[in-house]
Design an enzyme around this catalytic site. Structure first.
Site, mmCIF file in Angstrom:
data_model
loop_
_atom_site.group_PDB
_atom_site.id
_atom_site.type_symbol
_atom_site.label_atom_id
_atom_site.label_comp_id
_atom_site.label_asym_id
_atom_site.label_seq_id
_atom_site.Cartn_x
_atom_site.Cartn_y
_atom_site.Cartn_z
ATOM 1 N N CYS A 59 0.803 -1.226 0.000
ATOM 2 C CA CYS A 59 0.000 0.000 0.000
ATOM 3 C C CYS A 59 0.835 1.275 0.000
ATOM 4 C CB CYS A 59 -0.953 0.006 1.184
ATOM 5 S SG CYS A 59 -2.048 -1.436 1.242
ATOM 6 N N HIS A 117 -2.728 7.143 2.947
ATOM 7 C CA HIS A 117 -3.252 5.878 2.451
ATOM 8 C C HIS A 117 -4.663 5.704 2.982
ATOM 9 C CE1 HIS A 117 -3.963 1.767 1.602
ATOM 10 N NE2 HIS A 117 -3.527 1.267 2.755
ATOM 11 N N ASN A 163 -10.054 0.392 0.545
ATOM 12 C CA ASN A 163 -8.593 0.285 0.500
ATOM 13 C C ASN A 163 -8.205 -0.356 -0.824
ATOM 14 O OD1 ASN A 163 -5.900 -0.430 0.752
ATOM 15 N ND2 ASN A 163 -6.094 -1.266 2.811
#
EC number: 2.3.1.180
Length: 312
Positions: free
Chosen positions: A112, A237, A267
């Site tokens: 990520c 993020h 996500n």
């Protein structure tokens, strides 16, 4: 000369999977998901839609928005964890599909945090004069590695791609500072299991994320010679609203300086920060001379933070 952003682009699949859809698939509820994650819906790619398809669409738009053609591109860097094969790389596939005959291509993998690693890598090529125009893409099809029987993780993930074109800008714009790091001892907390599905120890990952994103953010501020109040926008993020809010609070920033897309995309791993950046540009949240902080964490465990001053 410094390295900055010349154009942006994104692509998200058409299919929307809402929390109410998930209620029909597993024992969960919209209220449970929203209060713990901030997620309301996510995009899911078709079975015949692959990571390189998402990356291609986003890169194409970014190149157009930069006022360039594929033949102007010197290098493609794709951050992803969902390549269809070990090789060829996603970068090579989109280089071919775009007809960018003058470009090299490579993938980077830092989960990520991967997009921040890609941006920093591209900046080094530009600042040395080795390359002029570089496309950096964050793209992932997490739906193919999601364990849909694990409600703790299945509610989190979505698919998408965000892309930027980086090139030369003036010394006082572009990438001002960065901080990249890894803690391999934490790899056991977030990884692919024996069935090639995402495993996550949520408690340990949360602790790591809050600590490292906060500390990395403070380090890049110091390296850029900036104070917290000099930041115009925080783009973290988009993993979990609680982690994002913790990052904002660590920097003492008002709510309006936090960019949030987690509610509509979930996500999306490598594409998370990239998608949020593109949305911020499209929504007019970023103007010339703004100081923008990108910060994320990922499996590895990894973290990355950087500050970009917008404009040329």
């Amino acid at each position: 000369m410094n390295a900055g952003i010349l154009g942006v682009g994104k692509y998200v699949p058409e299919r929307i999977l809402t929390n109410f859809d998930l209620e029909k698939m597993m024992e969960t509820s919209d209220e449970w998901i929203r209060t713990r994650t901030g997620i309301e819906e996510r995009r899911i790619a078709r079975d015949d839609e692959y990571t390189h398809d998402l990356a291609y669409e986003a890169a194409k738009v970014a190149i157009e928005n930069a006022g360039l053609t594929p033949n102007d591109i010197d290098l493609f860097i794709v951050a992803t964890v969902t390549q269809e094969a070990t090789f060829p790389s996603v970068a090579n596939i989109i280089q071919d599909r775009l007809g960018a005959k003058n470009a090299a291509g490579m993938d980077v993998e830092a989960a990520c945090a991967g997009f921040t690693f890609g941006v920093v890598t591209a900046a080094q090529f530009i600042k040395t004069g080795a390359y002029k125009n570089i496309v950096v893409v964050g793209a992932d099809k997490l739906s193919k590695i999601t364990n849909w029987d694990d409600r703790a993780t299945a509610v989190l993930f979505g698919d998408g791609a965000g892309a930027i074109v980086m090139g030369p800008v003036s010394d006082d714009h572009g990438l001002l500072s960065f901080d990249l790091g890894s803690d391999g001892s934490g790899g056991k907390y977030l990884n692919l299991d024996e069935n090639k599905k995402i495993y996550m120890n949520g408690r340990e990952v949360f602790r790591f994320a809050v600590r490292q994103m906060g500390e990395a953010s403070l380090r890049v501020l110091e390296r850029a010679g900036l104070e917290k109040e000099d930041l115009d926008l925080l783009i973290p993020h988009q993993a979990n609203i609680r982690i994002m809010e913790a990052s904002r609070e660590r920097l003492n920033l008002p709510e309006e300086k936090l960019m949030k897309t987690v509610h509509k995309y979930g996500n999306t791993s490598s594409s998370s920060i990239a998608l949020a950046l593109v949305d911020a540009v499209e929504e007019g949240r970023i103007k010339d001379n703004d100081n923008v902080l990108l910060v994320g964490f990922g499996g590895g465990l990894t973290w990355g933070a950087l500050i970009i001053r917008w404009g040329k």
